[in-house]
Design a protein around this motif. Structure first.
Motif, PDB file in Angstrom:
ATOM      1  N   PRO A   1       0.843  -1.206   0.000  1.00 32.23           N
ATOM      2  CA  PRO A   1       0.000   0.000   0.000  1.00 32.23           C
ATOM      3  C   PRO A   1       0.873   1.248   0.000  1.00 32.23           C
ATOM      4  O   PRO A   1       1.895   1.308   0.689  1.00 32.23           O
ATOM      5  CB  PRO A   1      -0.795  -0.127   1.310  1.00 32.23           C
ATOM      6  CG  PRO A   1      -0.740  -1.579   1.670  1.00 32.23           C
ATOM      7  CD  PRO A   1       0.581  -2.072   1.167  1.00 32.23           C
ATOM      8  N   THR A   2       0.457   2.256  -0.755  1.00 28.93           N
ATOM      9  CA  THR A   2       1.291   3.446  -0.895  1.00 28.93           C
ATOM     10  C   THR A   2       1.137   4.418   0.268  1.00 28.93           C
ATOM     11  O   THR A   2       1.822   5.441   0.300  1.00 28.93           O
ATOM     12  CB  THR A   2       0.958   4.176  -2.206  1.00 28.93           C
ATOM     13  OG1 THR A   2      -0.440   4.488  -2.233  1.00 28.93           O
ATOM     14  CG2 THR A   2       1.312   3.301  -3.393  1.00 28.93           C
ATOM     15  N   ASN A   3       0.260   4.127   1.216  1.00 24.46           N
ATOM     16  CA  ASN A   3       0.129   4.996   2.385  1.00 24.46           C
ATOM     17  C   ASN A   3       0.976   4.516   3.559  1.00 24.46           C
ATOM     18  O   ASN A   3       0.830   5.004   4.685  1.00 24.46           O
ATOM     19  CB  ASN A   3      -1.324   5.109   2.820  1.00 24.46           C
ATOM     20  CG  ASN A   3      -1.925   3.755   3.211  1.00 24.46           C
ATOM     21  OD1 ASN A   3      -1.314   2.710   2.990  1.00 24.46           O
ATOM     22  ND2 ASN A   3      -3.116   3.782   3.777  1.00 24.46           N
ATOM     23  N   GLY A   4       1.856   3.559   3.303  1.00 30.51           N
ATOM     24  CA  GLY A   4       2.743   3.046   4.336  1.00 30.51           C
ATOM     25  C   GLY A   4       4.184   3.055   3.868  1.00 30.51           C
ATOM     26  O   GLY A   4       4.551   3.742   2.914  1.00 30.51           O
ATOM     27  N   ALA A   5       5.015   2.278   4.544  1.00 29.36           N
ATOM     28  CA  ALA A   5       6.443   2.237   4.245  1.00 29.36           C
ATOM     29  C   ALA A   5       6.718   1.451   2.962  1.00 29.36           C
ATOM     30  O   ALA A   5       5.926   0.593   2.569  1.00 29.36           O
ATOM     31  CB  ALA A   5       7.197   1.604   5.410  1.00 29.36           C
ATOM     32  N   PRO A   6       7.845   1.711   2.285  1.00 27.65           N
ATOM     33  CA  PRO A   6       8.198   0.958   1.086  1.00 27.65           C
ATOM     34  C   PRO A   6       8.658  -0.456   1.426  1.00 27.65           C
ATOM     35  O   PRO A   6       8.828  -0.809   2.600  1.00 27.65           O
ATOM     36  CB  PRO A   6       9.338   1.783   0.490  1.00 27.65           C
ATOM     37  CG  PRO A   6       9.960   2.454   1.665  1.00 27.65           C
ATOM     38  CD  PRO A   6       8.826   2.768   2.596  1.00 27.65           C
ATOM     39  N   ALA A   7       8.897  -1.240   0.385  1.00 29.03           N
ATOM     40  CA  ALA A   7       9.305  -2.632   0.585  1.00 29.03           C
ATOM     41  C   ALA A   7      10.790  -2.764   0.885  1.00 29.03           C
ATOM     42  O   ALA A   7      11.201  -3.686   1.597  1.00 29.03           O
ATOM     43  CB  ALA A   7       8.953  -3.459  -0.650  1.00 29.03           C
ATOM     44  N   SER A   8      11.611  -1.843   0.348  1.00 38.05           N
ATOM     45  CA  SER A   8      13.056  -2.034   0.438  1.00 38.05           C
ATOM     46  C   SER A   8      13.771  -0.725   0.129  1.00 38.05           C
ATOM     47  O   SER A   8      13.138   0.276  -0.221  1.00 38.05           O
ATOM     48  CB  SER A   8      13.508  -3.118  -0.554  1.00 38.05           C
ATOM     49  OG  SER A   8      13.222  -2.710  -1.884  1.00 38.05           O
ATOM     50  N   TYR A   9      15.085  -0.775   0.264  1.00 34.92           N
ATOM     51  CA  TYR A   9      15.926   0.340  -0.186  1.00 34.92           C
ATOM     52  C   TYR A   9      17.221  -0.226  -0.759  1.00 34.92           C
ATOM     53  O   TYR A   9      18.285  -0.164  -0.136  1.00 34.92           O
ATOM     54  CB  TYR A   9      16.221   1.308   0.964  1.00 34.92           C
ATOM     55  CG  TYR A   9      17.033   2.524   0.534  1.00 34.92           C
ATOM     56  CD1 TYR A   9      16.554   3.396  -0.438  1.00 34.92           C
ATOM     57  CD2 TYR A   9      18.278   2.790   1.094  1.00 34.92           C
ATOM     58  CE1 TYR A   9      17.281   4.498  -0.841  1.00 34.92           C
ATOM     59  CE2 TYR A   9      19.023   3.889   0.699  1.00 34.92           C
ATOM     60  CZ  TYR A   9      18.524   4.748  -0.266  1.00 34.92           C
ATOM     61  OH  TYR A   9      19.258   5.842  -0.658  1.00 34.92           O
ATOM     62  N   PRO A  10      17.165  -0.830  -1.968  1.00 39.21           N
ATOM     63  CA  PRO A  10      18.416  -1.255  -2.601  1.00 39.21           C
ATOM     64  C   PRO A  10      19.253  -0.019  -2.886  1.00 39.21           C
ATOM     65  O   PRO A  10      18.754   0.969  -3.431  1.00 39.21           O
ATOM     66  CB  PRO A  10      17.941  -1.941  -3.887  1.00 39.21           C
ATOM     67  CG  PRO A  10      16.599  -1.321  -4.172  1.00 39.21           C
ATOM     68  CD  PRO A  10      15.992  -1.039  -2.834  1.00 39.21           C
ATOM     69  N   ALA A  11      20.541  -0.065  -2.511  1.00 37.65           N
ATOM     70  CA  ALA A  11      21.340   1.160  -2.585  1.00 37.65           C
ATOM     71  C   ALA A  11      22.817   0.837  -2.664  1.00 37.65           C
ATOM     72  O   ALA A  11      23.264  -0.273  -2.354  1.00 37.65           O
ATOM     73  CB  ALA A  11      21.067   2.036  -1.359  1.00 37.65           C
ATOM     74  N   ILE A  12      23.580   1.843  -3.075  1.00 36.68           N
ATOM     75  CA  ILE A  12      25.038   1.838  -3.005  1.00 36.68           C
ATOM     76  C   ILE A  12      25.437   2.931  -2.032  1.00 36.68           C
ATOM     77  O   ILE A  12      24.812   3.990  -1.994  1.00 36.68           O
ATOM     78  CB  ILE A  12      25.663   2.060  -4.398  1.00 36.68           C
ATOM     79  CG1 ILE A  12      27.197   2.009  -4.325  1.00 36.68           C
ATOM     80  CG2 ILE A  12      25.178   3.341  -5.044  1.00 36.68           C
ATOM     81  CD1 ILE A  12      27.862   2.014  -5.700  1.00 36.68           C
ATOM     82  N   TYR A  13      26.456   2.666  -1.210  1.00 36.71           N
ATOM     83  CA  TYR A  13      26.807   3.683  -0.219  1.00 36.71           C
ATOM     84  C   TYR A  13      28.303   3.761   0.020  1.00 36.71           C
ATOM     85  O   TYR A  13      29.066   2.825  -0.251  1.00 36.71           O
ATOM     86  CB  TYR A  13      26.064   3.453   1.096  1.00 36.71           C
ATOM     87  CG  TYR A  13      26.545   2.324   1.969  1.00 36.71           C
ATOM     88  CD1 TYR A  13      27.598   2.488   2.876  1.00 36.71           C
ATOM     89  CD2 TYR A  13      25.918   1.078   1.938  1.00 36.71           C
ATOM     90  CE1 TYR A  13      28.015   1.452   3.702  1.00 36.71           C
ATOM     91  CE2 TYR A  13      26.328   0.031   2.756  1.00 36.71           C
ATOM     92  CZ  TYR A  13      27.377   0.233   3.637  1.00 36.71           C
ATOM     93  OH  TYR A  13      27.788  -0.799   4.453  1.00 36.71           O
ATOM     94  N   ALA A  14      28.696   4.938   0.551  1.00 37.42           N
ATOM     95  CA  ALA A  14      30.034   5.171   1.086  1.00 37.42           C
ATOM     96  C   ALA A  14      29.876   5.603   2.532  1.00 37.42           C
ATOM     97  O   ALA A  14      28.926   6.307   2.873  1.00 37.42           O
ATOM     98  CB  ALA A  14      30.752   6.248   0.286  1.00 37.42           C
ATOM     99  N   GLY A  15      30.796   5.183   3.390  1.00 39.74           N
ATOM    100  CA  GLY A  15      30.732   5.540   4.800  1.00 39.74           C
ATOM    101  C   GLY A  15      30.465   4.335   5.667  1.00 39.74           C
ATOM    102  O   GLY A  15      30.840   3.207   5.316  1.00 39.74           O
ATOM    103  N   CYS A  16      29.790   4.559   6.791  1.00 43.71           N
ATOM    104  CA  CYS A  16      29.562   3.514   7.791  1.00 43.71           C
ATOM    105  C   CYS A  16      28.076   3.246   7.935  1.00 43.71           C
ATOM    106  O   CYS A  16      27.301   4.157   8.250  1.00 43.71           O
ATOM    107  CB  CYS A  16      30.159   3.927   9.134  1.00 43.71           C
ATOM    108  SG  CYS A  16      31.953   4.126   9.101  1.00 43.71           S
TER     109      CYS A  16
END
Length: 456
Positions: A76-91
């Motif tokens: 449902p779009t009125n709640g949180a997303p399913a995931s956050y696939p990402a690339i990152y730098a840092g900790c």
């Protein structure tokens, strides 16, 4: 928004040794928490299916990105997303990349040179946003949940979704126009939603962080811990791709030339609670164009960015009567480069009232945990006469520390907290109201929260 549950889970796995540091290989990641380091540990790519149990796979691009190849989400779009696939730098939860020099305090001289860029590809289907997620903490944290500020920068979105909280303004930054959203979920979430979607962005971290500071949502003393770029899918998401990503001093940008120093400001129309500043314009030769000016105010030993302007004038309100302030101006270009600060002008406000009658302040504890709490809202209710500024004071219990405040500025002296309005919320009509909130830490096991709020 999305991180509270997954951060708790990952923290437990790390503590028990069941979640290992990312491996070097794994060109395709389908595991829920799968991740891999690339470019000899310079970046980490993570699948990060934290909000659903549906399938998701990402094909890692070893040169600096990934493509979502499978995504069966339908949330449902009125709640949180399913995931956050990402690339990152840092900790990120005890996994730190190589050579990022993070955590780094935002007051460090090198912070202004930190730059990042991303290039993305979007599918025509699904419901998702394409967003940077940039984390700050009051301490140089390398693991656990950050409790300072989460800066989200939405390059694009598709479907009926919106950031945490509500829209609080608009701003021109990094060559584009952005809606500014704010909410608090135990930490400040400041989201910048581009009004005209883009598939690429190149900017200095300070471009957006300085704006968040000027709005009272972040602090220069906090530490940048990680810079992440990826996607939040609610429905579908296959075809989303980060084609390239960079982070470091200078990044991948072409404009590294700062604007010229603004002219020395002058003050006029000074009252007991406000003053108007004007200064000579800066010029920009780097190619990205002049984006605006940041106004620096010094009171005692405290220096604050109290606002920004796209013209060569600014009116500062909510000042204290019979008080001396120093003002300087910095120019900012479209790439986020900052000029040297101008020479200073000293302004002393007039004595006298101007507050327009009595006011009251009432506070609500939104949430509290073993060693901290969030007070929101603190509601300021005006009396029968209009006012142009307000001040709320309250005693801070021994050992407590304010770690963040929003919709207001504050100082602490001798255990007393003094909260003042910002430029946009000082004016109150008869019986008008305005609110602010703050987060604080306290000694472990201490159950106190502040009481005794006084409005003036």
């Amino acid at each position: 928004m999305r991180h509270a549950h997954i951060y708790l889970i990952i923290g437990v796995l790390l503590a028990t040794g069941l979640f290992a540091a990312p491996a070097q290989a794994a060109p395709v990641l389908c595991e829920k928490w799968g991740s891999t380091s690339i470019q000899s540990g310079r970046y980490v790519v993570m699948n990060n299916v934290w909000g659903a149990d549906t399938a998701q796979c990402i094909d890692v691009n070893q040169s600096g990105g990934f493509t979502v190849t499978q995504s069966a989400h339908s949330k449902p779009t009125n709640g949180a997303p399913a995931s956050y696939p990402a690339i990152y730098a840092g900790c990120h939860y005890a996994t730190c990349t190589t050579g990022s020099n993070l955590p780094m305090q935002a007051s460090a001289s090198a912070f202004g040179s930190l730059r990042t860029s991303v290039s993305m590809t979007y599918p025509s289907s699904g419901t998702w946003d394409a967003a940077y997620d940039i984390w700050f903490d009051p301490t140089p944290r390398t693991d656990g949940q950050n409790t300072g500020a989460e800066i989200m920068i939405w390059l694009n979105r598709q479907g009926s979704i919106q950031p945490v909280g509500s829209q609080v303004g608009t701003v021109n930054l990094a060559g584009g126009s952005w809606q500014v959203w704010f909410g608090n979920i135990g930490w400040n979430v400041i989201s910048y939603v581009r009004t005209s979607p883009t598939s690429s962005l190149d900017f200095t971290i300070n471009t957006f962080y300085a704006d968040a500071i000027s709005r009272g949502y972040a602090q220069r003393s906090w530490y940048l811990t990680s810079v992440q770029a990826g996607f939040e899918p609610w429905v579908g998401g296959a075809g989303l791709a980060v084609n390239s990503f960079s982070f470091g001093t200078g990044g991948g940008g072409t404009d590294t030339t700062a604007p010229s120093t603004p002219g020395t400001p002058t003050a006029s129309g000074t009252t007991s609670t406000s003053t108007t500043l004007r200064w000579g314009a800066s010029t920009d030769t780097g190619g990205s164009g002049l984006a605006g000016y940041d106004i620096l105010r010094t009171a005692g030993d405290v220096v604050q960015r109290v606002g920004s302007s796209t013209t060569t004038s600014f009116t500062d309100t909510g000042l204290s009567p019979a008080t001396t302030y120093r003002y300087q101006v910095q120019a900012r270009d479209g790439a986020g480069n900052l000029s040297p600060a101008s020479a200073a002008v000293t302004v002393t406000t007039l004595s006298g009232g101007g507050n327009g009658g009595a006011c009251t302040a009432t506070a609500t504890t939104q949430t509290a945990w073993n060693n901290g709490y969030v007070i929101q809202p603190v509601t300021v209710t005006n009396g029968s006469a209009a006012r142009t500024s307000w001040t709320v004071t309250f005693p801070l219990p021994s050992g407590h520390t304010i770690t963040g405040i929003w919709n207001a500025s504050y100082t602490v002296s001798g255990g007393t907290v003094t909260v003042r309005n910002l430029a946009h919320n000082g004016n109150l009509g008869p019986n008008g109201t305005v609110s602010f909130g703050y987060q604080a830490s306290r000694p472990n096991g201490n159950t106190q929260v502040p009481t005794g709020y006084t409005c003036a």
